[in-house]
Enzyme design. Structure first.
Site, PDB file in Angstrom:
ATOM      1  N   ASN A 104       4.440  15.389   0.219  1.00 12.08           N
ATOM      2  CA  ASN A 104       3.393  14.665   0.949  1.00 12.08           C
ATOM      3  C   ASN A 104       3.493  15.010   2.431  1.00 12.08           C
ATOM      4  O   ASN A 104       4.397  15.734   2.847  1.00 12.08           O
ATOM      5  CB  ASN A 104       3.502  13.153   0.692  1.00 12.08           C
ATOM      6  CG  ASN A 104       4.873  12.641   1.075  1.00 12.08           C
ATOM      7  OD1 ASN A 104       5.273  12.702   2.223  1.00 12.08           O
ATOM      8  ND2 ASN A 104       5.608  12.141   0.080  1.00 12.08           N
ATOM      9  N   ASP A 136       6.146   8.963  -5.926  1.00 15.68           N
ATOM     10  CA  ASP A 136       6.145   8.006  -7.042  1.00 15.68           C
ATOM     11  C   ASP A 136       6.464   8.708  -8.362  1.00 15.68           C
ATOM     12  O   ASP A 136       7.010   8.115  -9.276  1.00 15.68           O
ATOM     13  CB  ASP A 136       4.771   7.338  -7.151  1.00 15.68           C
ATOM     14  CG  ASP A 136       4.513   6.419  -5.968  1.00 15.68           C
ATOM     15  OD1 ASP A 136       5.503   5.860  -5.447  1.00 15.68           O
ATOM     16  OD2 ASP A 136       3.350   6.272  -5.548  1.00 15.68           O
ATOM     17  N   LYS A 146       8.270  -6.374  -4.329  1.00 12.48           N
ATOM     18  CA  LYS A 146       9.560  -5.681  -4.155  1.00 12.48           C
ATOM     19  C   LYS A 146      10.681  -6.651  -3.780  1.00 12.48           C
ATOM     20  O   LYS A 146      11.832  -6.435  -4.117  1.00 12.48           O
ATOM     21  CB  LYS A 146       9.477  -4.622  -3.051  1.00 12.48           C
ATOM     22  CG  LYS A 146       8.299  -3.699  -3.189  1.00 12.48           C
ATOM     23  CD  LYS A 146       8.721  -2.340  -3.626  1.00 12.48           C
ATOM     24  CE  LYS A 146       7.513  -1.475  -3.868  1.00 12.48           C
ATOM     25  NZ  LYS A 146       7.774  -0.222  -4.501  1.00 12.48           N
ATOM     26  N   LYS A 184       2.895  -6.001  -1.866  1.00 13.03           N
ATOM     27  CA  LYS A 184       4.107  -5.185  -2.020  1.00 13.03           C
ATOM     28  C   LYS A 184       5.372  -5.955  -1.628  1.00 13.03           C
ATOM     29  O   LYS A 184       6.379  -5.887  -2.332  1.00 13.03           O
ATOM     30  CB  LYS A 184       3.965  -3.912  -1.177  1.00 13.03           C
ATOM     31  CG  LYS A 184       5.047  -2.902  -1.426  1.00 13.03           C
ATOM     32  CD  LYS A 184       4.709  -1.543  -0.822  1.00 13.03           C
ATOM     33  CE  LYS A 184       5.913  -0.611  -0.895  1.00 13.03           C
ATOM     34  NZ  LYS A 184       5.675   0.698  -0.329  1.00 13.03           N
ATOM     35  N   LYS A 212      10.129  31.007 -12.096  1.00 10.37           N
ATOM     36  CA  LYS A 212       8.779  30.877 -11.520  1.00 10.37           C
ATOM     37  C   LYS A 212       7.728  30.917 -12.643  1.00 10.37           C
ATOM     38  O   LYS A 212       7.756  31.817 -13.490  1.00 10.37           O
ATOM     39  CB  LYS A 212       8.544  32.030 -10.537  1.00 10.37           C
ATOM     40  CG  LYS A 212       7.222  31.918  -9.840  1.00 10.37           C
ATOM     41  CD  LYS A 212       6.964  33.084  -8.918  1.00 10.37           C
ATOM     42  CE  LYS A 212       5.517  33.011  -8.485  1.00 10.37           C
ATOM     43  NZ  LYS A 212       4.987  34.279  -8.075  1.00 10.37           N
ATOM     44  N   PHE A 244       8.793   0.297   3.992  1.00 10.78           N
ATOM     45  CA  PHE A 244       7.586   0.739   4.683  1.00 10.78           C
ATOM     46  C   PHE A 244       6.466   0.827   3.659  1.00 10.78           C
ATOM     47  O   PHE A 244       6.707   1.109   2.488  1.00 10.78           O
ATOM     48  CB  PHE A 244       7.798   2.131   5.312  1.00 10.78           C
ATOM     49  CG  PHE A 244       8.207   2.067   6.752  1.00 10.78           C
ATOM     50  CD1 PHE A 244       9.480   1.649   7.097  1.00 10.78           C
ATOM     51  CD2 PHE A 244       7.310   2.405   7.761  1.00 10.78           C
ATOM     52  CE1 PHE A 244       9.862   1.580   8.428  1.00 10.78           C
ATOM     53  CE2 PHE A 244       7.678   2.338   9.090  1.00 10.78           C
ATOM     54  CZ  PHE A 244       8.953   1.926   9.429  1.00 10.78           C
TER      55      PHE A 244
END
Ligand SMILES: Cc1cc2nc3c(=O)[nH]c(=O)nc-3n(C[C@H](O)[C@H](O)[C@H](O)COP(=O)(O)O)c2cc1C
Length: 406
Positions: free
Chosen positions: A204, A270, A353, A349, A280, A335
């Site tokens: 990301n 995730d 959590k 959240k 490969k 975060f």
């Protein structure tokens, strides 16, 4: 954070004077008493009204405007713990270096016996001028060199005032402000890399900058810091480089046991590829291929349940889990990066959590968040409290987060 400390802030007639308003705010947020002293030329760039409103003190300029029997250049010099001159013009630097005391600021500098920080800012040719360089060498104080970049005068070169946070950090360091001494902080940063095959991965856009800013700030405040990151960073604290979510989990779990605070600022994937190809993957004649993804462990949730279990065991006297000898459990901070309905998702959240704090940031905005040097966040706590931190560079946001949570 700097309560009880008096900072004498000298401002001179350079274009970067406007940036000092933010420095005053940082000092004030840290509870320092800020006494601003300006050269008369500085007031061409920034107003007395702004400076006195931000510093909550009168701004001193005139040497002969004496309010009591005690000359101000002596009483200011006696009262302050540190003198910071920012921005420092070529003119003022040269005067201080050669002992010229022809205004209040230079007179105080001449009489000042405690630490002095000078942050020069000027046109690049002024900076390179051998006379200015020689004068700088004569100074017996901390000089925070200017940075290179586009200057207000249109030149590209060295001369820009260094970052305000650097001046703040140096001030705090010299004043030996170390409220986190003895505390162990474990901080994660960067996006994880989930291999598809030996040459491809899923990741990301997280730059890891927020986690590094938190680690730097915690270190500056005296903490024993371990940064677990997917990025290449070289720091004076412990850095553990990891790649995937599974590696990150292993490293975090190893460090969790003797931590006082764990801040999960990393963008952990995730999902990962179910089976990483050992070689490969070759292009085939198919127009589509399918990668099967499996869920990665939710490190934040696992930390929170470890902590909750440990606390419960302690209450009931059950001695069996691996962290049974602990008398207290680390603060767990998560975060939450969202591109829509930020606060709504963050509230869900933090409940789901079970962390102590959740820092919510909006990644749909280009001017903050992922890859940017700036951020704007909302801190949610487990009791339903919320505090918004206005847009600022990531170091400032990091200090504010630490101040809020610790
Ligand atoms: C628009 C403008 C911008 C200036 N910016 C700077 C600067 O960044 N650094 C510097 O050394 N001098 C700068 N100067 C020149 C100083 O203002 C000048 O040398 C003055 O005498 C400094 O006085 P002081 O050191 O007593 O404040 C600037 C002058 C003007 C007109």
């Amino acid at each position: 954070m700097l309560s009880g400390k008096t900072i004498l802030l000298g401002i001179t007639g350079g274009i970067a004077s406007y940036k000092i308003c933010e420095l005053i705010r940082m000092y004030k947020r840290a509870n320092a008493d800020v006494q601003v002293v300006c050269t008369p030329n500085a007031l061409n760039f920034v107003t007395k009204l702004t400076l006195q409103t931000l510093s909550k003190n009168n701004v001193a300029v005139e040497e002969f405007d004496i309010k009591n029997y005690n000359p101000e250049h002596i009483s200011f010099a006696d009262k302050a713990d540190i003198m910071v001159i920012a921005p420092a013009t070529a003119n003022t630097i040269s005067k201080i270096a050669t002992g010229v005391a022809d205004n209040l600021l230079t007179s105080i500098a001449c009489a000042f016996t405690k630490p002095v920080i000078i942050a020069p800012a000027m046109n690049c040719h002024m900076w390179e001028n051998p006379i200015i360089q020689e004068n700088l060498r004569k100074l017996s104080c901390t000089v925070l060199e200017p940075e290179s970049g586009y200057l207000a005068c249109g030149y590209l070169g060295k001369g820009r005032l260094c970052k305000i946070e650097k001046i703040f950090d140096k001030t705090a360091e010299i004043l030996n402000y170390k409220p986190l001494t003895g505390k162990k902080f474990v901080i994660t940063s960067g996006g994880t890399f989930e291999d598809i095959d030996p040459v491809r991965y899923i990741s990301n856009y997280s730059s890891g900058k927020m986690g590094v800013a938190l680690a730097d700030s915690a270190k500056n405040l005296g903490a024993d810091v371990t940064l677990i990151t997917t990025k290449d960073v070289s720091k004076k604290y412990n850095v553990i480089k990891v790649k995937s979510a599974l590696d990150m989990k292993d490293a975090v779990m190893r460090e969790f046991d003797n931590a006082d605070c764990v801040i999960m600022a990393a963008a952990v994937a995730d999902y990962r590829v179910k089976e990483t190809a050992p070689q490969k993957m070759k292009k085939t004649d198919e127009d589509e291929i399918t990668l099967t993804l499996v869920k990665n462990p939710d490190i934040l949730s696992e930390l929170c349940s470890l902590k909750a279990r440990g606390q419960e065991d302690k209450k009931t006297g059950y001695i069996a889990c691996h962290h049974d000898i602990r008398t207290s459990y680390p603060l767990v901070v998560g975060f939450c990066a969202e591109s829509e309905n930020l606060i709504e998702h963050a509230k869900e959240k933090i409940t789901k959590k079970g962390c102590d704090y959740l820092i919510a940031n909006d990644i749909s905005r280009k001017d903050i968040g992922f890859s940017s040097d700036y951020n704007e966040v909302t801190i949610l706590d487990k009791n339903g409290g919320m505090k918004k931190l206005e847009r600022a560079d990531k170091m400032t946001i990091a200090y504010q987060i630490l101040e809020e949570i610790f």
